[in-house]
Design an enzyme around this catalytic site. Structure first.
Site, short mmCIF file in Angstrom:
data_model
loop_
_atom_site.label_atom_id
_atom_site.label_comp_id
_atom_site.label_asym_id
_atom_site.label_seq_id
_atom_site.Cartn_x
_atom_site.Cartn_y
_atom_site.Cartn_z
N LYS A 150 0.89 -1.17 0.00
CA LYS A 150 0.00 0.00 0.00
C LYS A 150 0.92 1.21 0.00
O LYS A 150 1.43 1.62 1.04
CB LYS A 150 -0.86 -0.02 1.26
CG LYS A 150 -2.22 0.65 1.12
CD LYS A 150 -2.19 2.09 0.61
CE LYS A 150 -1.94 3.08 1.70
NZ LYS A 150 -1.77 4.46 1.20
N CYS A 161 13.15 9.90 7.54
CA CYS A 161 12.96 9.42 8.91
C CYS A 161 14.26 9.49 9.69
O CYS A 161 14.26 9.78 10.88
CB CYS A 161 12.40 8.01 8.90
SG CYS A 161 13.27 6.92 7.78
N GLU A 214 9.66 15.64 15.74
CA GLU A 214 10.14 15.45 14.37
C GLU A 214 9.46 16.49 13.48
O GLU A 214 8.24 16.49 13.32
CB GLU A 214 9.78 14.03 13.91
CG GLU A 214 10.36 13.69 12.56
CD GLU A 214 10.03 12.27 12.10
OE1 GLU A 214 8.89 11.83 12.32
OE2 GLU A 214 10.91 11.62 11.52
P1 NAD Z 1 1.34 8.47 7.50
O1 NAD Z 1 1.84 7.64 8.61
O2 NAD Z 1 -0.04 8.97 7.55
O3 NAD Z 1 1.47 7.64 6.11
C1 NAD Z 1 2.35 6.55 5.88
C2 NAD Z 1 1.60 5.45 5.14
O4 NAD Z 1 0.53 4.96 5.98
C3 NAD Z 1 0.91 5.93 3.85
O5 NAD Z 1 0.92 4.89 2.89
C4 NAD Z 1 -0.51 6.18 4.31
O6 NAD Z 1 -1.44 6.12 3.27
C5 NAD Z 1 -0.70 5.03 5.29
N1 NAD Z 1 -1.77 5.24 6.26
C6 NAD Z 1 -2.24 6.43 6.74
N2 NAD Z 1 -3.26 6.20 7.60
C7 NAD Z 1 -3.43 4.87 7.67
C8 NAD Z 1 -4.32 4.02 8.39
N3 NAD Z 1 -5.24 4.51 9.19
N4 NAD Z 1 -4.19 2.68 8.25
C9 NAD Z 1 -3.24 2.16 7.44
N5 NAD Z 1 -2.39 2.91 6.71
C10 NAD Z 1 -2.48 4.24 6.83
O7 NAD Z 1 2.34 9.63 7.29
P2 NAD Z 1 2.03 11.01 6.54
O8 NAD Z 1 0.70 11.58 6.88
O9 NAD Z 1 2.26 10.74 5.13
O10 NAD Z 1 3.10 11.95 7.21
C11 NAD Z 1 2.86 12.51 8.49
C12 NAD Z 1 4.09 12.54 9.30
O11 NAD Z 1 4.61 11.20 9.42
C13 NAD Z 1 5.24 13.30 8.71
O12 NAD Z 1 5.15 14.64 8.94
C14 NAD Z 1 6.41 12.65 9.38
O13 NAD Z 1 6.63 13.18 10.64
C15 NAD Z 1 6.00 11.22 9.50
N6 NAD Z 1 6.53 10.38 8.41
C16 NAD Z 1 7.54 9.55 8.71
C17 NAD Z 1 8.09 8.76 7.72
C18 NAD Z 1 9.20 7.83 7.99
O14 NAD Z 1 9.92 7.46 7.07
N7 NAD Z 1 9.37 7.37 9.21
C19 NAD Z 1 7.61 8.83 6.42
C20 NAD Z 1 6.54 9.67 6.14
C21 NAD Z 1 6.02 10.43 7.16
#
Ligand code: NAD
Length: 487
Positions: free
Chosen positions: A181, A290, A389
């Protein structure tokens, strides 16, 4: 993988080696971060597509060719996919830049890394083996490594191509059926690479990619009754939900949730190495990494000289479009830009000095989501800027008196992903490396996100489980023990 339908140009899902659009007809717009305009749509997978992808994976394992395929043949397929990614690198890098806003050179490096993941795990696929164990007289005992089964990989938007390689290559290498996903903000390179996987001969069902929003497709996949393991990279808030979904079904999960990774910079450090690595470690990918090094702990007795060198480099940084290929591109979406700006506004309200600021090229499009890189300090270790972060090109500096305080500050975080130690005193470097609570420690170097061969992952709120290296294959497989009485 795209189709033209009544509702326009849509990137479909990839299920059973075919491109399909969601039965619901739902789509999600995708914006180009460099100008803020919608440039395409992706299909949004619902229950029907999630069921179909998981069922195709199960069938590939239980009845299909994939479940019976010898490890060396899985390795050959991975090698072919690596070569196909390399052969299509120019197209993939252009897609990645358009989707994420990355400068051209960074996107190109990401595609090279994606190909390297498949190359690395191609070679490793037939080298994972079990053990024999001395047991009671009259018994022979052996362990073997088995795939978990159907594995859901929920990946973020910051490095779509690299995340695809990092997750999918080891998972396929051990023989799982993989359902990815990708993030709704950026998934085009992932869909394209899934198409390449079919072209090089991966059997139907071995790999599926389900685009859609997290709260819809992601939630349906991570809560699905027939998946055997979940690997997640993203925010701590969603990570918690994933862990709950896994717990409900007593399946395992890997969580990679980001960090507030510190550099510890001593006065005796080689600044010709330290400064470029520290600056690059926060501006690469516009800070949306990250493992970005987002705090610099600086020896107080040398503060002005050390921070002056970082500030000078920071002031020269420039943000621009992918084609301009400058130090950084835009951030991914308007929400992410607001998030970064909120941190900067708060820093100003808290009276933290802005030590240096990079610039945004004059001729970028009006709607582009650009953020000028900023260096703040000295920052109180209790301040939100030192603790949360940001996920943007914002670096804070915090002074320390001595080694003991440096260690305390490094560990005074709810996260624990990476750390960098910069000193010419080898004993001091090793003492600190062994006592810092984090998954990876660099000494006199720092490569946020680098190192395909190197086990990677966090402690504390940065998550658990290890990706990359051979450790990923252990994480994505399980051990079966076979005990035979032979008399
Ligand atoms: P997120 O955690 O919402 O998204 C990451 C993945 O999870 C995406 O594929 C998203 O569609 C999916 N996702 C979101 N809600 C979900 C749910 N309820 N159930 C299952 N999957 C779900 O991250 P974001 O909104 O894209 O970014 C927000 C914050 O997250 C950023 O500002 C940052 O701090 C952090 N982030 C961290 C990393 C990392 O590499 N650790 C990467 C992206 C974002």
């Amino acid at each position: 993988m795209a189709t033209t339908t009544a509702s326009g140009f849509i990137h479909g899902a990839f299920i059973g080696n075919r491109m399909v659009t969601a039965a619901s007809g739902d789509t999600v717009p995708v914006i180009d971060p460099a100008n803020g305009e919608v440039f395409t749509h992706i299909t949004e997978c619902g229950a029907a597509e999630v069921d179909a992808a998981v069922a195709a994976g199960r069938a590939a394992l239980d009845e299909g060719e994939w479940g019976r395929m010898p490890a060396f043949e899985r390795g050959r397929l991975l090698a072919r996919l690596s070569q196909a990614i390399t052969a299509n690198a120019v197209e993939l890098a252009a897609l990645e830049s358009r989707d994420t806003g990355k400068p051209a050179r960074q996107a190109s490096a990401d595609i090279t890394a994606a190909a390297r993941y498949f190359e690395f795990y191609a070679g490793a696929a037939d080298k994972m083996h079990g053990e024999t164990i001395p047991y009671l007289n009259g018994f022979f005992v052996a362990t073997e490594r088995e795939p978990h089964g159907v594995v859901a990989h929920v990946i973020p938007w910051n490095y779509p191509a690299q995340m695809f390689g990092r997750n999918v290559a080891p998972s396929l290498a051990v023989g799982n059926a993989v359902v990815v996903k990708p993030a709704e903000d950026a998934c085009l390179s992932v869909l394209r690479m899934a198409g390449l996987a079919a072209e090089v001969g991966f059997p139907a069902g071995a790999l599926a990619v389900l685009p859609g929003r997290g709260a819809v497709t992601g939630a349906l996949l991570s809560g699905h009754h027939d998946i055997d393991y979940i690997a997640f990279t993203g925010s701590p808030a969603v990570g918690e939900m994933i862990q709950v979904a896994a717990a409900r079904r007593a399946i395992g999960c890997t969580l990679e949730l980001g960090g507030k990774s510190p550099h510890i910079l001593f006065g005796d450090a080689d600044l010709s190495l330290a400064v470029p690595a520290i600056v690059n470690g926060i501006v690469n990918n516009a800070g949306q990494t990250c493992s970005a090094g987002s705090r610099v702990l600086v020896e107080r007795a040398h503060f002005d000289r050390l921070v002056g060198a970082i500030a000078e480099a920071f002031g020269r940084l420039r943000a621009g479009t992918p084609e301009m290929d400058l130090d950084l591109g835009p951030v991914i979406n308007p929400g992410q830009r607001q998030r970064v700006e909120r941190f900067c506004d708060q820093a100003e309200r808290d009276g933290i000095a802005l030590l240096a600021q990079g610039s945004i090229a004059g001729n970028v499009p009006d709607g582009g989501l650009f953020v000028a890189p900023r260096l703040y300090g000295p920052v109180d270790p209790a301040n939100v800027l030192a603790r949360d972060e940001v996920f943007g090109p914002v670096l804070c500096v915090i002074p320390f008196e001595d080694e003991a305080e440096a260690l305390h500050l490094a560990n005074d975080s709810e996260f624990g992903l990476l750390a960098g130690v910069w000193t010419n005193d080898g004993g001091r470097a090793l003492r600190l490396a062994r006592r810092i609570k984090a998954g990876q420690i660099y000494i006199n170097g720092f490569a946020a996100g680098g190192g395909i061969e190197l086990p990677f992952g966090g402690v504390k709120r940065s998550g658990h489980g290890r990706e990359k290296g051979l450790a990923a294959m252990h994480e994505l497989s399980t051990i079966k023990t076979i005990i035979q009485r032979h008399g």
